[in-house]
Design a protein around this motif. Structure first.
Motif, mmCIF file in Angstrom:
data_model
loop_
_atom_site.group_PDB
_atom_site.id
_atom_site.type_symbol
_atom_site.label_atom_id
_atom_site.label_comp_id
_atom_site.label_asym_id
_atom_site.label_seq_id
_atom_site.Cartn_x
_atom_site.Cartn_y
_atom_site.Cartn_z
ATOM 1 N N SER A 273 8.580 -1.403 7.555
ATOM 2 C CA SER A 273 9.108 -2.762 7.757
ATOM 3 C C SER A 273 8.189 -3.816 7.158
ATOM 4 O O SER A 273 8.619 -4.921 6.827
ATOM 5 C CB SER A 273 9.321 -3.041 9.254
ATOM 6 N N GLN A 274 6.901 -3.477 6.982
ATOM 7 C CA GLN A 274 5.938 -4.390 6.355
ATOM 8 C C GLN A 274 5.969 -4.298 4.827
ATOM 9 O O GLN A 274 5.235 -5.009 4.148
ATOM 10 C CB GLN A 274 4.527 -4.066 6.860
ATOM 11 N N GLY A 275 6.808 -3.408 4.306
ATOM 12 C CA GLY A 275 6.978 -3.312 2.858
ATOM 13 C C GLY A 275 6.111 -2.285 2.155
ATOM 14 O O GLY A 275 6.043 -2.277 0.924
ATOM 15 N N HIS A 276 5.437 -1.429 2.919
ATOM 16 C CA HIS A 276 4.586 -0.419 2.300
ATOM 17 C C HIS A 276 5.411 0.771 1.800
ATOM 18 O O HIS A 276 6.513 1.017 2.285
ATOM 19 C CB HIS A 276 3.521 0.065 3.281
ATOM 20 N N ARG A 277 4.859 1.499 0.849
ATOM 21 C CA ARG A 277 5.495 2.719 0.344
ATOM 22 C C ARG A 277 5.015 3.901 1.175
ATOM 23 O O ARG A 277 3.813 4.097 1.358
ATOM 24 C CB ARG A 277 5.135 2.930 -1.133
ATOM 25 N N LEU A 278 5.958 4.698 1.666
ATOM 26 C CA LEU A 278 5.635 5.860 2.482
ATOM 27 C C LEU A 278 6.040 7.134 1.739
ATOM 28 O O LEU A 278 7.150 7.231 1.211
ATOM 29 C CB LEU A 278 6.369 5.823 3.825
ATOM 30 N N PRO B 47 9.351 16.303 17.814
ATOM 31 C CA PRO B 47 8.950 15.002 17.267
ATOM 32 C C PRO B 47 7.712 14.418 17.957
ATOM 33 O O PRO B 47 7.530 14.580 19.168
ATOM 34 C CB PRO B 47 10.174 14.119 17.530
ATOM 35 N N ILE B 48 6.879 13.741 17.179
ATOM 36 C CA ILE B 48 5.736 12.979 17.705
ATOM 37 C C ILE B 48 6.120 11.500 17.570
ATOM 38 O O ILE B 48 5.935 10.879 16.511
ATOM 39 C CB ILE B 48 4.441 13.309 16.940
ATOM 40 N N GLY B 49 6.678 10.954 18.626
ATOM 41 C CA GLY B 49 7.277 9.627 18.589
ATOM 42 C C GLY B 49 6.324 8.508 18.203
ATOM 43 O O GLY B 49 6.721 7.537 17.546
ATOM 44 N N SER B 50 5.059 8.649 18.570
ATOM 45 C CA SER B 50 4.098 7.574 18.294
ATOM 46 C C SER B 50 3.877 7.388 16.794
ATOM 47 O O SER B 50 3.749 6.260 16.312
ATOM 48 C CB SER B 50 2.779 7.840 19.015
ATOM 49 N N THR B 51 3.840 8.479 16.030
ATOM 50 C CA THR B 51 3.672 8.321 14.585
ATOM 51 C C THR B 51 4.981 7.907 13.923
ATOM 52 O O THR B 51 4.966 7.250 12.881
ATOM 53 C CB THR B 51 3.112 9.597 13.917
ATOM 54 N N TRP B 52 6.108 8.269 14.524
ATOM 55 C CA TRP B 52 7.396 7.759 14.034
ATOM 56 C C TRP B 52 7.395 6.241 14.103
ATOM 57 O O TRP B 52 7.806 5.557 13.166
ATOM 58 C CB TRP B 52 8.546 8.302 14.866
ATOM 59 N N ASP B 53 6.924 5.712 15.248
ATOM 60 C CA ASP B 53 6.892 4.250 15.432
ATOM 61 C C ASP B 53 6.003 3.593 14.375
ATOM 62 O O ASP B 53 6.353 2.543 13.825
ATOM 63 C CB ASP B 53 6.382 3.891 16.831
ATOM 64 N N LEU B 54 4.865 4.217 14.088
ATOM 65 C CA LEU B 54 3.958 3.668 13.086
ATOM 66 C C LEU B 54 4.614 3.682 11.704
ATOM 67 O O LEU B 54 4.525 2.696 10.962
ATOM 68 C CB LEU B 54 2.653 4.455 13.057
ATOM 69 N N ALA B 55 5.282 4.781 11.356
ATOM 70 C CA ALA B 55 5.943 4.865 10.048
ATOM 71 C C ALA B 55 6.992 3.771 9.901
ATOM 72 O O ALA B 55 7.070 3.105 8.856
ATOM 73 C CB ALA B 55 6.569 6.247 9.869
ATOM 74 N N ARG C 273 0.835 -1.189 0.000
ATOM 75 C CA ARG C 273 0.000 0.000 0.000
ATOM 76 C C ARG C 273 0.874 1.246 0.000
ATOM 77 O O ARG C 273 2.070 1.172 0.315
ATOM 78 C CB ARG C 273 -0.877 0.023 1.250
ATOM 79 N N THR C 274 0.260 2.371 -0.284
ATOM 80 C CA THR C 274 0.940 3.660 -0.156
ATOM 81 C C THR C 274 0.313 4.421 1.003
ATOM 82 O O THR C 274 -0.917 4.490 1.105
ATOM 83 C CB THR C 274 0.813 4.474 -1.454
ATOM 84 N N PHE D 245 12.533 10.383 8.756
ATOM 85 C CA PHE D 245 12.376 10.673 7.332
ATOM 86 C C PHE D 245 13.141 9.691 6.448
ATOM 87 O O PHE D 245 12.869 9.585 5.255
ATOM 88 C CB PHE D 245 12.759 12.126 7.037
ATOM 89 N N GLU D 246 14.069 8.963 7.037
ATOM 90 C CA GLU D 246 14.801 7.930 6.289
ATOM 91 C C GLU D 246 13.876 6.812 5.816
ATOM 92 O O GLU D 246 14.202 6.082 4.875
ATOM 93 C CB GLU D 246 15.907 7.317 7.164
ATOM 94 N N HIS D 247 12.736 6.652 6.475
ATOM 95 C CA HIS D 247 11.817 5.560 6.152
ATOM 96 C C HIS D 247 10.889 5.894 4.978
ATOM 97 O O HIS D 247 10.122 5.037 4.541
ATOM 98 C CB HIS D 247 10.986 5.183 7.378
ATOM 99 N N PHE D 248 10.966 7.124 4.489
ATOM 100 C CA PHE D 248 10.052 7.562 3.424
ATOM 101 C C PHE D 248 10.714 7.428 2.052
ATOM 102 O O PHE D 248 11.877 7.762 1.874
ATOM 103 C CB PHE D 248 9.592 8.995 3.693
#
Length: 194
Positions: free
Chosen positions: A94-99, A81-89, A2-3, A120-123
């Protein structure tokens, strides 16, 4: 796969312009300087005003006598930073989705955020208003980004904190969630239910 489209302000990073702008105030600042600067930032974020032009105009209103570099330093230091949304991203990546970052922002903030905050490295990509020449909730922001990044709205999940942006996202066929940090569990439940 998903995106997921993540807004930055008040989704990944909380922000407050007021302390930064107050730190730049001179003794002869315009009485409505802060209000005018915030009101005009949409044009700056849409890429309609050059950075140096915006800084010069804002500095005059503020009666700020420092350098452009000093202005930029203050302008950048508005985020928490909002750490909770960082964790979600991180989890979604890690599940292979596009961010994709999906933000109204400007040529001072965007590079600073990309360099400073590890999340931001995860995007995979970023849609920044000043680069695309339009701001949310304008149709052009959504339509240009769909074309540029081959976004299929039916398979795309959009997180933003502003109702008008969410309404525009719905109009363009995105799955949407109106985010509030104090109701973070609602976001997790929404992600899990789709």
């Amino acid at each position: 796969m998903r995106t997921y489209l993540f807004d930055i302000g008040n989704v990944l990073l909380a922000f407050d312009f007021t302390p930064a702008l107050n730190s730049l105030l001179g003794s002869n600042s315009h009485p409505t300087a802060l209000q005018q600067i915030i009101e005009r930032k949409d044009l700056f974020e849409a890429g309609k005003i050059e950075t140096s032009e915006y800084i010069q105009w804002a500095s005059e209103l503020l009666d700020f006598r420092g350098s452009e570099a000093e202005f930029k330093h203050a302008w950048r230091h508005i985020f928490t930073p909002i750490g909770s949304t960082w964790d979600l991203a991180k989890e979604l990546k890690s599940q292979g989705h596009r961010l994709i970052l999906y933000s109204n922002t400007n040529a001072i903030h965007a590079p600073f955020c990309l360099e400073t905050y590890p999340v931001f490295e995860h995007f995979d990509h970023a849609v920044f208003s000043y680069e695309i020449g339009a701001i949310k909730p304008e149709d052009d922001f959504y339509l240009k980004s769909f074309e540029q990044f081959q976004i299929d709205p039916a398979e795309t999940f959009y997180i933003d904190d502003l109702p008008e942006n969410i309404e525009a996202g719905k109009k363009h066929g995105l799955h949407t969630h109106l985010y509030a940090a104090e109701r973070h569990q609602d976001l997790l439940d929404w992600v899990a239910s789709h």
